[in-house]
Design an enzyme around this catalytic site. Structure first.
Site, mmCIF file in Angstrom:
data_model
loop_
_atom_site.group_PDB
_atom_site.id
_atom_site.type_symbol
_atom_site.label_atom_id
_atom_site.label_comp_id
_atom_site.label_asym_id
_atom_site.label_seq_id
_atom_site.Cartn_x
_atom_site.Cartn_y
_atom_site.Cartn_z
ATOM 1 N N ARG A 205 0.841 -1.185 0.000
ATOM 2 C CA ARG A 205 0.000 0.000 0.000
ATOM 3 C C ARG A 205 0.881 1.242 0.000
ATOM 4 O O ARG A 205 1.943 1.276 0.622
ATOM 5 C CB ARG A 205 -0.903 0.032 1.242
ATOM 6 C CG ARG A 205 -1.738 -1.211 1.456
ATOM 7 C CD ARG A 205 -2.720 -1.470 0.337
ATOM 8 N NE ARG A 205 -3.792 -0.492 0.294
ATOM 9 C CZ ARG A 205 -4.724 -0.469 -0.641
ATOM 10 N NH1 ARG A 205 -4.695 -1.340 -1.632
ATOM 11 N NH2 ARG A 205 -5.675 0.438 -0.620
ATOM 12 N N GLU B 38 -2.604 8.352 -5.659
ATOM 13 C CA GLU B 38 -2.750 7.678 -6.941
ATOM 14 C C GLU B 38 -3.857 8.332 -7.750
ATOM 15 O O GLU B 38 -4.927 8.631 -7.189
ATOM 16 C CB GLU B 38 -3.036 6.191 -6.725
ATOM 17 C CG GLU B 38 -1.885 5.458 -6.035
ATOM 18 C CD GLU B 38 -2.128 3.956 -5.887
ATOM 19 O OE1 GLU B 38 -3.221 3.478 -6.266
ATOM 20 O OE2 GLU B 38 -1.216 3.260 -5.401
ATOM 21 N N HIS C 112 0.196 0.482 -9.953
ATOM 22 C CA HIS C 112 -0.641 -0.371 -9.098
ATOM 23 C C HIS C 112 -1.171 -1.576 -9.886
ATOM 24 O O HIS C 112 -2.382 -1.804 -9.995
ATOM 25 C CB HIS C 112 -1.800 0.420 -8.491
ATOM 26 C CG HIS C 112 -2.204 -0.101 -7.142
ATOM 27 N ND1 HIS C 112 -2.571 0.711 -6.106
ATOM 28 C CD2 HIS C 112 -2.299 -1.372 -6.651
ATOM 29 C CE1 HIS C 112 -2.861 -0.021 -5.039
ATOM 30 N NE2 HIS C 112 -2.701 -1.283 -5.350
#
Length: 534
Positions: free
Chosen positions: A231, A260, A279
């Site tokens: 994370r 993000e 990601h």
């Protein structure tokens, strides 16, 4: 049931929900906030990924919401405390993308160690830069794993097989568990990082892990490589960029970021030896299908009042063990409901006791159901999700105990409620393995079928009382389906439990209480939310 999906998931999950008879609406333009608050009305299940913020305001507006399913692992975008307060299950899908996340971590380890993206880019630009890249092998190197959860374990298996020595930092695991993985457990994060040539991060983003890897920690990994596919926010990105830029670290690879999409002015983008991907850890076809179907299964289980295997804020149970405890769930709830209505005064403590075979099972879900039963007659909005929290909020002590010995039955569940001065216990069991019965109330041996309408009368143990009760009920057109009378001493106090086909009119209760031989009469409706005590 109505299901709202606000982040894209694989069609396999949507199809599974529709095939189960549920209505599915997709609204991928909703990211949270007021739009979600407005859309949540009438919704029974919400399915999200990381793109939707599910705030307390959403739960406050979601009167019909049963479950929020996270199609993936991380749930930092969901206010779990608020969900619990409102009795909403939060479940994730931790298994579906474990393999994909682990494989991406391994891929990023090799990418940064061998400068694969950089060499690829130079060659695409027409430059044969063979002599400018000298990589590092993983064989005979030490890997520090920060967080030995599901993904961490899969990474450990893969890189151990490639000849790496394993060091683990995880304050929540035992030394025995680390030994089983062939890893050395190190209690101090700095010492663990100092031992590693490579370090991979596999912790959730929590208050205690946010910013956990900063300048001081990075300095311990001197000359090594840091890989974070967990994370964003766990690693101080500015400090990491600086550590790679000045040579403290040989390189870093990241797949998740504090913000993000990654801002274009991030210092990570300016450092040659930092490898970044957008990601992609769970971005495989198999992983996306797995998390979608796992999440759909969780929603369907919640709708069917079955245990949600990956519930994060509700008692869960292993799927194979559920058949063994399932009959006791309703039994415990009934025992709690009966006990709460028979004890006068404010409840200060609840004991749930398991004796016999049931004591060998995982019974968190059964205990939560017992608490639900206790609280329902008090007119609290309660279910198995928020019952433990309600007890804590109201200062009610909850005690769970087990004994493998049972005097009279193969298994017993006993719910005892206290009001500070007095206590009252209700015991239940299963006849022939599946026939639930209430077998003891406040020490009186009974045999009551726990369903429908029940009347519990405390009366003097004198002739004619049972006849009186039967006559009064008959005069008010209440049919007796079954009854059981119990006493402890001759001529003392007795309890009579009636199973009835109809509710008892208030006039009938008043007529019964007018007789001096009747001490109390409590009507309990087990097929509705609340009973009524007169």
């Amino acid at each position: 049931m109505n299901v709202l999906v606000t982040d894209p998931i694989a069609d396999a999950g949507l199809d599974r929900l529709r095939n189960a008879g549920h209505t599915v609406e997709t609204a991928y333009d909703i990211e949270g906030g007021e739009a979600l608050v407005e859309a949540i009305e009438g919704v029974n299940a919400l399915i999200v990924r990381s793109g939707t913020e599910v705030s307390r305001e959403v739960f406050e507006a979601a009167d019909d919401l049963v479950i929020v399913g996270r199609a993936g692992i991380g749930v930092d975008n969901i206010d779990i405390d608020a969900a619990t307060d409102h009795g909403v299950i939060v479940a994730n899908a931790p298994e579906g993308n474990v393999r994909a996340a682990a494989e991406h971590t391994v891929a990023m380890t090799f990418a940064v160690a061998r400068s694969i993206p950089q060499a690829h880019g130079r060659l695409k630009d027409g430059e044969w830069a063979k002599g400018e890249f000298l990589g590092a092998e993983v064989n005979n190197k030490t890997l520090t794993i920060v967080g030995l959860g599901r993904v961490g374990q899969e990474v450990a298996k893969r890189l151990d097989s490639l000849g790496m020595d394993l060091v683990v930092y995880d304050p929540y695991i035992s030394e025995e568990r680390a030994d089983r993985m062939g890893a050395e457990l190190v209690e101090d994060l700095h010492d663990a990082l100092a031992a590693g040539d490579f370090a991979t991060i596999h912790t959730p983003l929590l208050p205690e892990t946010e910013g956990m890897i900063g300048e001081e920690e990075l300095a311990q990994l001197e000359g090594g490589y840091l890989i974070n596919c967990a994370r964003g926010g766990i690693v101080d990105e500015d400090a990491l960029a600086a550590a790679v830029e000045d040579g403290t670290l040989a390189g870093a690879a990241l797949d998740s970021f504090a913000t993000e999409p990654l801002p274009t002015d991030s210092p990570l983008l300016d450092v040659e030896d930092v490898v970044v991907t957008p990601h992609l850890g769970a971005a495989t076809e198999a992983a996306q299908e797995n998390v979608a179907t796992d999440t759909a299964d969780a929603v369907i289980a919640a709708f069917n009042d079955e245990p949600v295997i990956n519930a994060l804020n509700a008692p869960s149970v292993d799927e194979s063990a559920f058949p063994r405890i399932e009959p006791y769930i309703d039994l415990a709830e009934t025992a709690g409901k009966v006990a709460a209505q028979l004890l006068e005064g404010r409840i200060t403590e609840i004991e749930v006791t398991y004796e016999g075979d049931i004591a060998e099972e995982e019974v968190d879900l059964v205990t939560a159901s017992a608490l639900k039963g206790v609280f329902e007659p008090l007119e609290w909005q309660v279910n198995a999700v928020n019952a433990p929290q309600l007890a804590e909020d109201r200062g009610i002590d909850v005690v769970e105990s087990k004994s493998r010995q049972s005097e009279d039955f193969q298994s017993i569940v006993r719910v005892t409620v206290h009001n500070g001065d007095d206590a009252l216990a209700v015991e239940g069991t299963l006849f022939a393995g599946e026939d639930p019965r209430i077998v003891r109330i406040d020490g009186f041996r009974v045999d009551a079928v726990p369903y429908g309408h029940m009347l519990v009368a405390r009366n003097a143990d004198t002739p004619g009382v049972i006849g009186l009760i039967g006559t009064v009920l008959g005069d008010h057109d209440v049919n007796i389906a079954g009854m059981f009378n119990a006493r402890q001493v001759h001529g003392g106090e007795a309890i009579t439990v009636y199973n009835l086909d109809q509710e008892v009119p208030t006039a009938a209760v008043e007529e019964l209480l007018a007789d001096d031989r009747i001490i109390s009469v409590t009507e309990i409706t087990l097929d509705a939310a609340n009973g009524r005590e007169e």
